[in-house]
Scaffold this active site. Sequence first.
Site, short mmCIF file in Angstrom:
data_model
loop_
_atom_site.label_atom_id
_atom_site.label_comp_id
_atom_site.label_asym_id
_atom_site.label_seq_id
_atom_site.Cartn_x
_atom_site.Cartn_y
_atom_site.Cartn_z
N CYS A 330 0.83 -1.20 0.00
CA CYS A 330 0.00 0.00 0.00
C CYS A 330 0.88 1.26 0.00
O CYS A 330 1.56 1.53 -0.97
CB CYS A 330 -0.98 -0.03 1.17
SG CYS A 330 -2.39 1.07 0.95
N HIS A 438 -3.58 -5.70 1.29
CA HIS A 438 -3.44 -5.98 2.72
C HIS A 438 -3.87 -7.41 2.99
O HIS A 438 -4.80 -7.93 2.37
CB HIS A 438 -4.31 -5.03 3.53
CG HIS A 438 -3.90 -3.60 3.44
ND1 HIS A 438 -2.72 -3.14 3.97
CD2 HIS A 438 -4.52 -2.53 2.88
CE1 HIS A 438 -2.62 -1.83 3.75
NE2 HIS A 438 -3.70 -1.44 3.08
#
Length: 508
Positions: A330, A438
């Site tokens: 991310c 994630h």
Amino acid sequence: MAKSIMIQGTMSNVGKSILVGGLCRILRQDGLRVAPFKSQNMALNSFITTEGLEMGRAQVMQAEAAGIQPSVDMNPILLKPTTDTGSQVIVRGEVTRTMSASEYFRKKKEYIPMILEAYHRLEEQYDVIVIEGAGSPAEINLKQNDIVNMGLADMVDAPVLLAGDIDRGGVFAQIVGTIELLEEHERMRVKGTIINKFRGDKGILKPGLTMLEERTGIPVCGVVPYLHLDIDEEDSLTERFERKGGSGLADIVVIRLPRISNFTDFAPLEHRKELSVRYVSSAGDFGNPDAVLIPGSKNTMEDLLWMRQNGLEGKILRHASSGKLVFGICGGYQMLGEEILDPEQVEKGGSIQGMGLLPICTVFQGEKTRSRIHGCFGDTQGILSGLSGSHLEGYEIHMGRTTLRKGNPLLKIQEELHEETGKVDGTWQGNVYGCYIHGIFDSAEVSDGLVRAVLKAKGVDTDQVMTMDYNRYKENQYDLLADALRENLDMNYIYEVIEKGMKMPCSL
């Protein structure tokens, strides 16, 4: 309609989240349908539900303990701090906007109908709701229009157990002082107290417990020992950042960014005996690791500048040039790129040069990407070539749009039945890898592959790698938590509180 019980604390980090999770597991084991609830959570660790909505991970942990699917009804308001005085406000899983603390304080009363709607939906589905408070109910400056502690307890008519942390000292003053600062109708809600995180001989504690009951007129319903369990904590208060490594075969560094988010991505690696995982926030502590992992961030540009200024970026660049593994997720993925642009001032505005280790460019936009992901590694080369074809599940949650300027994507996005969608994510270049997903290491295929790759690069025999089912591991931790609470709490009394609610006598 469901019955309820609420865990409040004398302050932050007394263990409310863990106590709620443990009670959820006990009630589930005893055959009850149980759900957690926290009206307002402040956290940078968040989760995307199957509906694509965002909620705090503490309530996800509690839902797992209860054996149910997480729902934003369990955490209708999530505050994600962007600065010391402002937060992104997420209501029922959707971003509203970023507000200053004072603006949110003025506005929060408007959210009460939505909070109660979420609570009542849970009431219709479950036998018991275990509610978690936030901070302390005795914060005088925050009591006006309270929606998360005694104000919420009044709205849903919940009995309260008040927990204090003896490990940090002053637990008797914590509990007595908190109760003294409550208004009379609030004190009537407190049906029991819990001493949490105790180390030592409980016999020595008995005179203090007697005094506490005499002083407050409220039963002490348990002394819970300091538990060494691997269960997700509130992100800002976690103790995992203090770990200095261990006896693993390989040394893994996670960069502890000032605005670190979703560091739970690395939990599946932390309990691998083959690895020593440590969190590093200074160049002096970097050492000579075998792999570097860069986590997500709530402010990618500011955290990249922080690494640039304190020397950690230079350490990462030298580590990458030595041929060792670097993996960004991310915000960490964005930092590894060539450039980050912020024309809409989602973060600080303007543009910033990235580390230049991946051929990508990120442009921040106001709309947040939120989605559950199924996928697999594509034709991956380099250190992680053994991951090619490995399947994974996870979720995306980010503000930026990233363009791959050249090279190959890292992941192929699939439907749940492993059908190709044509979508891709992430990329790799040499020994540097990055993606938006994630939870990527929750997959045993992926975590096993990473461990083998790091050990192989170090010249260690990979036959020592043993597959570990992370979901089964977590289930075992919840069961151990439930066992510990059953042993150290008066569960007969707590069941009586749940059954009788506010009809339970409030004094000894």
